[in-house]
Scaffold this active site. Structure first.
Site, PDB file in Angstrom:
ATOM      1  CG  ASP A   1      -1.970   8.764  11.931  1.00 16.27           C
ATOM      2  OD1 ASP A   1      -3.096   9.292  12.107  1.00 16.27           O
ATOM      3  OD2 ASP A   1      -1.592   8.338  10.830  1.00 16.27           O
TER       4      ASP A   1
ATOM      5  N   GLY B   1       0.847   5.665   1.109  1.00 16.84           N
ATOM      6  CA  GLY B   1       0.205   6.808   1.741  1.00 16.84           C
ATOM      7  C   GLY B   1       0.722   8.076   1.134  1.00 16.84           C
ATOM      8  N   GLY B   2       0.457   9.199   1.806  1.00 19.45           N
ATOM      9  CA  GLY B   2       0.872  10.472   1.248  1.00 19.45           C
ATOM     10  C   GLY B   2       2.379  10.638   1.209  1.00 19.45           C
TER      11      GLY B   2
ATOM     12  CB  VAL C   1       3.799  -0.456   3.215  1.00 19.17           C
ATOM     13  CG1 VAL C   1       4.163  -1.716   3.994  1.00 19.17           C
ATOM     14  CG2 VAL C   1       3.660   0.733   4.161  1.00 19.17           C
TER      15      VAL C   1
ATOM     16  N   GLY D   1       0.838  -1.201   0.000  1.00 21.16           N
ATOM     17  CA  GLY D   1       0.000   0.000   0.000  1.00 21.16           C
ATOM     18  C   GLY D   1       0.862   1.236   0.000  1.00 21.16           C
TER      19      GLY D   1
ATOM     20  N   GLY E   1       4.831   7.864   1.930  1.00 23.68           N
ATOM     21  CA  GLY E   1       5.659   6.707   1.650  1.00 23.68           C
ATOM     22  C   GLY E   1       4.888   5.522   1.136  1.00 23.68           C
TER      23      GLY E   1
END
Length: 622
Positions: free
Chosen positions: A191, A77-78, A82, A75, A80
């Site tokens: 978070d 994110g903004g 994974v 996946g 980085g």
């Protein structure tokens, strides 16, 4: 070049980042013109920096991070990505998260990464994803973590619906236990949210109630990268989302360092989500979320469920207290409060933990948990963002929005057409309005394109996504395109966040300007200074400010103010940080479709400037 181009664009298509037609067109152009695929994709604006880095990583799976072989993407994110990777030396599969150093908010974040990653790597708790390795190589930060096969809590709620109290607190207690371990090592997650909580089968012999899933807290390794004081201004920066505004504690928006009480707030918001089936402030846009967070307003949990015990409601309320000191000071107290609820977790079945599912043979003994929290009767301004297939629900949401915003304003200070003249007309009446379209961002965070400087010094600060003004004014027109022509917006909602840099600085928004040549005529003004918010008027750009009505003070001495101006058929309605400030009648016969921002006695920051076109609804509010 042909082989490289095929690899590059084939991967991009497999990841659904380009269409097949674009893949073939770009491949041909890359071959014919001898262009590097990366440069070509950037030139056409089809892929961003993180996507390009991902493709490069998948093209060179053995060369990106020493000692690891990239197998696939899990996946992104903004900041980085994974990957599923194999750690060669130990021959084990890991989750490998990478971040481009160039995507970091500031240079100090890299050194913080190296310092704090060592601490995070020492965390050893069954409810925390284990960290194995970290480092920096080839312009990338990387973090190797335990790879856990499971379903995140957010997806579970989407598929199953709200959870019952037993399941919700059983999950929350595990998270609190993991966070307590981290806090003892001086680590704050920053978070916590359902998407970062994985539900997995507990290992054999692990002491959990039958059927209750085990929780694994993810993203511990990189959460501290959101710690800098400009979190709020970077929330909407392109590809740089650094937090989850629905769950973040108010103090994180206000520039204060997060501590364990911030994580307790986020856990409270996640528990709210489990019980309500939706996150706090669900369906609202970022400006509205920030305004409500800073004002300490949240929709009571009891508005979503009528079958919750008062002890559950009180405990969630305390965790979601606006002031950190009103929450729990340590996790031992929170865990004791959860245990005091007396929930019959033993013998429960996960399949029966969905809200509303009968649980035979169980008897719930819940005691009231004292604590201070948000007022259950406090109103929440809700911007309707509901499915169009449910017209009745959408209408209800619309009325809630209009009522909460403007009923109080109807009795607020009246400012006449000519404020300095005697006027006996009744105050304007707020009515229900509906959004015609989506909100449009008027300031892109990068430059002042389409803005009209009037005086002073105005610059964009891309790193902070703010418009900074020093001792002057800058304007922006409000038009829409209709049949190829520019048409002034008639009714709209204008949202502007403003932040003073010192107590001596004042910020203003000028609106309702008289349509006269030169555009330096009388106008309404909403002013923000160290005393609070005041609605008044000026006869020209730098004319004397004449207050009309009382100044509305602000609690907690917060420097951040969310101004909302709504132009309706009956007049203008102004609020700040969700508190009514004033109601003024429209100028006749017309007003300029323009507003101006003003900074006085120094520098003021403006951000998140949006406009939404409105239309009259059919029901008038009284």
């Amino acid at each position: 070049m042909s082989s490289d181009a095929d690899d590059f664009f084939t991967i991009a298509e497999r990841l659904s980042w380009i269409e097949s037609d674009d893949r073939e067109r770009l491949r041909r152009r890359s071959m014919d013109e001898g262009l590097d695929p990366t440069k070509l994709a950037l030139e056409e604006g089809l892929l961003d920096a993180v996507q390009l880095d991902t493709i490069e990583t998948l093209q060179q799976p053995r060369e990106i991070i020493p000692g690891y072989v990239i197998e696939d993407i899990i996946g992104r994110g903004g900041m980085g990505v994974v990957y599923r990777a194999r750690q060669v030396a130990l021959d084990r599969i890991v989750a490998l998260k990478t971040i481009l150093v160039s995507r970091m908010a500031d240079a100090s974040a890299v050194s913080r990464f190296e310092q704090e990653a060592r601490t995070v790597a020492q965390l050893r708790h069954p409810n925390i994803i284990a960290a194995y390795d970290f480092g920096k190589h080839g312009g990338r930060l990387y973090f190797a973590m335990e790879l856990v096969e499971g379903e995140d809590l957010e997806r579970t709620i989407v598929e199953r619906g709200p959870l019952d109290e037993t399941a919700a607190w059983g999950i929350a207690r595990q998270v609190a236990s993991g966070l307590a371990h981290a806090a003892r090592h001086g680590v704050v997650h920053r978070d916590i949210k359902p998407a970062n909580l994985l539900l997995v089968e507990p290992p054999e012999g692990f002491d959990l109630p039958d059927g209750l899933p085990m929780v694994k807290i993810t993203d511990f390794g990189l959460a501290f990268l959101t710690a800098d004081s400009d979190t709020r201004t970077r929330l909407t920066a392109e590809n740089a989302t650094v937090g989850s505004p629905h769950y973040m504690a108010p103090e994180q928006f206000d520039g204060f360092d997060a501590d364990l009480r911030s994580d307790i707030y986020a856990l409270g918001a996640s528990t709210y989500h489990m019980l309500a089936g939706k996150a706090p402030f669900d369906g609202m846009k970022l400006p509205q979320i920030l305004a409500r967070k800073l004002a300490g307003k949240i929709d009571p949990l009891s508005t979503h469920r009528d079958d919750l015990h008062p002890g559950t409601i009180a405990l969630v309320d305390r965790m979601l207290s606006h002031r950190p000191e009103d929450r729990f000071d340590d996790y031992a107290s929170l865990l004791a409060a959860i245990d005091s609820l007396g929930l019959p977790i033993k013998g429960s079945s996960w399949s029966n933990m969905v809200a509303g599912t009968p649980r035979s043979g169980e008897h719930t003994v819940i005691t009231q948990t004292p604590g201070t929290g948000t007022d259950p009767g406090a109103s929440l301004v809700t911007e309707p963002n509901l499915p169009t297939t449910d017209s009745q629900k959408s209408k209800s949401g619309l009325l809630i929005w209009a009522a909460a915003c403007f009923v109080a304003l109807a009795s607020a200070v009246l400012i006449a057409l000519r404020p300095w003249e005697t006027n006996t007309e009744p105050p304007p009446t707020a009515i229900a309005m509906t959004d015609v379209g989506t909100s449009v961002l008027l300031f892109n965070g990068v430059n002042t394109h389409n803005w009209l400087p009037v005086s002073g010094n105005w610059v964009a600060i891309p790193q902070q996504a703010v418009l900074a003004g020093t001792d002057g004014l800058i304007g922006h027109t409000l038009f829409k395109s209709e049949s190829g022509r520019a048409i002034p917006l008639e009714y709209y909602r204008l949202v502007i966040f403003t932040e003073r840099r010192s107590d001596d600085v004042a910020a203003e928004v000028h609106f309702g300007m008289e349509a006269v040549p030169g555009r330096n005529a009388a106008r309404y003004v909403v002013r923000h200074d160290k005393t609070g918010i005041t609605v008044g008027y000026r006869e020209q750009d730098r004319g004397e400010f004449m207050p009309l009505g009382q100044t509305v003070p602000w609690p907690n001495d917060t420097p951040l103010v969310a101004l909302v101006l709504e132009r309706q058929p009956g007049g203008w309605f102004v609020s700040a940080n969700e508190r009514p400030v004033g109601a003024v009648r429209l100028r006749e016969p017309s007003e300029l479709p323009e507003f101006r921002l003003s900074s006085e006695n120094g520098t003021t920051w403006f951000s998140e400037i949006t406009v939404t076109e409105l239309a009259e609804a059919t029901t008038q509010l009284h």
